[in-house]
Design an enzyme around this catalytic site. Structure first.
Site, PDB file in Angstrom:
ATOM      1  N   ARG A  96       0.223  -7.143  14.478  1.00  0.00           N
ATOM      2  CA  ARG A  96      -0.333  -6.142  13.549  1.00  0.00           C
ATOM      3  C   ARG A  96      -1.394  -6.771  12.653  1.00  0.00           C
ATOM      4  O   ARG A  96      -2.421  -6.148  12.367  1.00  0.00           O
ATOM      5  CB  ARG A  96       0.792  -5.516  12.706  1.00  0.00           C
ATOM      6  N   LYS A 154       0.819  -1.213   0.000  1.00  0.00           N
ATOM      7  CA  LYS A 154       0.000   0.000   0.000  1.00  0.00           C
ATOM      8  C   LYS A 154       0.856   1.268   0.000  1.00  0.00           C
ATOM      9  O   LYS A 154       0.609   2.178  -0.782  1.00  0.00           O
ATOM     10  CB  LYS A 154      -0.894  -0.051   1.248  1.00  0.00           C
ATOM     11  N   ARG A 189      10.946  -7.434   4.573  1.00  0.00           N
ATOM     12  CA  ARG A 189      10.930  -6.021   4.153  1.00  0.00           C
ATOM     13  C   ARG A 189      12.109  -5.249   4.746  1.00  0.00           C
ATOM     14  O   ARG A 189      12.433  -5.369   5.923  1.00  0.00           O
ATOM     15  CB  ARG A 189       9.621  -5.353   4.610  1.00  0.00           C
TER      16      ARG A 189
HETATM   17  P1  AMP Z   1       1.843   1.904   9.034  1.00  0.00           P
HETATM   18  O1  AMP Z   1       3.112   2.518   8.554  1.00  0.00           O
HETATM   19  O2  AMP Z   1       0.623   2.447   8.335  1.00  0.00           O
HETATM   20  O3  AMP Z   1       1.886   0.396   9.023  1.00  0.00           O
HETATM   21  O4  AMP Z   1       1.676   2.345  10.570  1.00  0.00           O
HETATM   22  C1  AMP Z   1       2.626   1.971  11.548  1.00  0.00           C
HETATM   23  C2  AMP Z   1       1.998   2.001  12.940  1.00  0.00           C
HETATM   24  O5  AMP Z   1       1.542   3.347  13.218  1.00  0.00           O
HETATM   25  C3  AMP Z   1       0.758   1.146  13.106  1.00  0.00           C
HETATM   26  O6  AMP Z   1       1.083  -0.203  13.402  1.00  0.00           O
HETATM   27  C4  AMP Z   1       0.062   1.847  14.272  1.00  0.00           C
HETATM   28  O7  AMP Z   1       0.709   1.569  15.495  1.00  0.00           O
HETATM   29  C5  AMP Z   1       0.320   3.301  13.959  1.00  0.00           C
HETATM   30  N1  AMP Z   1      -0.756   3.897  13.112  1.00  0.00           N
HETATM   31  C6  AMP Z   1      -0.646   4.368  11.831  1.00  0.00           C
HETATM   32  N2  AMP Z   1      -1.814   4.824  11.377  1.00  0.00           N
HETATM   33  C7  AMP Z   1      -2.720   4.639  12.383  1.00  0.00           C
HETATM   34  C8  AMP Z   1      -4.115   4.880  12.517  1.00  0.00           C
HETATM   35  N3  AMP Z   1      -4.853   5.416  11.505  1.00  0.00           N
HETATM   36  N4  AMP Z   1      -4.711   4.572  13.702  1.00  0.00           N
HETATM   37  C9  AMP Z   1      -3.990   4.046  14.717  1.00  0.00           C
HETATM   38  N5  AMP Z   1      -2.682   3.764  14.652  1.00  0.00           N
HETATM   39  C10 AMP Z   1      -2.028   4.058  13.497  1.00  0.00           C
END
Ligand code: AMP
Length: 219
Positions: free
Chosen positions: A171, A15, A127
């Site tokens: 996650r 994504k 990754r």
């Molecule tokens: P990502 O890079 O999108 O995988 O985000 C990394 C981490 O940031 C996630 O595992 C969450 O801990 C936190 N995070 C990112 N976006 C959100 C969101 N919209 N709501 C809650 N936690 C978030």
């Protein structure tokens, strides 16, 4: 017409990579809540301090923090003519809040990038991200060693703190529980589309562009 795009998809679906590429092609800001939180952690801001432990354990940062960040970001001038949201919303409560923020701003296009769970674990454990420019390294073909330097800038590649196998499983569990229901929240809308994320990146990019254009026609 403004393109207000939400990209959904589990961790490891590709994504972020697709989002960066698509936003650059369409000249709209790529708004990644994960990137904004990682920057806050690196800068040691109050939000970063509050978010860090939750992120390292693979949990979700509170809606209060996230909604504050997103509301402020969407209010900036560069987001008025459209935006791409990556990693937000992640709960139905966030999606409902986003719908309220969209009042008077036009409709959302929502694209879900779908990939099966086994493939996600394999991708996330291998990754690597560049410590200099932040780019994701390409996944090596099966059996090939992972690259150690960034193909774009030569920076050294590292593993994200939350890409350890135990954290990845958490996650994915959190995704299935809190975020997958969002697909049902949006599915009935005429501007919802799903794309097969298990294909090679260029094919996914092509399908994504087609999906967005067909959703825009439904607006
Ligand atoms: P990502 O890079 O999108 O995988 O985000 C990394 C981490 O940031 C996630 O595992 C969450 O801990 C936190 N995070 C990112 N976006 C959100 C969101 N919209 N709501 C809650 N936690 C978030």
């Amino acid at each position: 017409m403004a393109l207000n795009l939400v990209m959904l998809g589990p961790p490891g679906a590709g994504k972020g990579t697709q989002a960066k590429r698509f936003a650059a092609a369409r000249r709209i800001p790529h708004i990644s809540t994960g990137d904004m939180l990682r920057e806050a952690v690196a800068a040691g801001t109050e939000i970063g301090l509050r978010a860090r432990a939750v992120m390292e354990q693979g949990g979700l940062v509170s809606d209060e923090i996230i909604l504050g960040i997103v509301r402020e970001r969407l209010a900036r001038p560069d987001a008025q003519a459209g935006f791409l949201l990556d990693g937000f919303p992640r709960t139905v409560a966030q999606a409902e809040a986003l719908d309220r923020m969209m009042a008077g701003r036009g409709r959302l296009v929502v694209v879900d990038i779908a990939v099966a769970d086994d493939e996600l674990v394999a991708r996330l454990t291998s990754r690597r991200v560049c410590s200099a420019c932040g780019a994701n390294a390409e996944f090596p073909p099966a059996g090939q060693p992972a690259p150690t330097v960034c193909a774009r800038c030569g920076g050294s590649l590292t593993q994200r703190a939350d890409d350890r196998e135990d954290v990845i499983r958490e996650r994915l569990r959190v995704y299935a529980r809190d975020t997958r229901p969002l697909v049902d929240y949006y599915r009935g809308r005429p501007t919802f589309r799903a794309v097969d994320g298990a294909q090679p990146p260029d094919r996914v990019a092509g399908d994504l562009a087609t999906a967005v254009d067909s959703a825009l026609e439904a607006l």
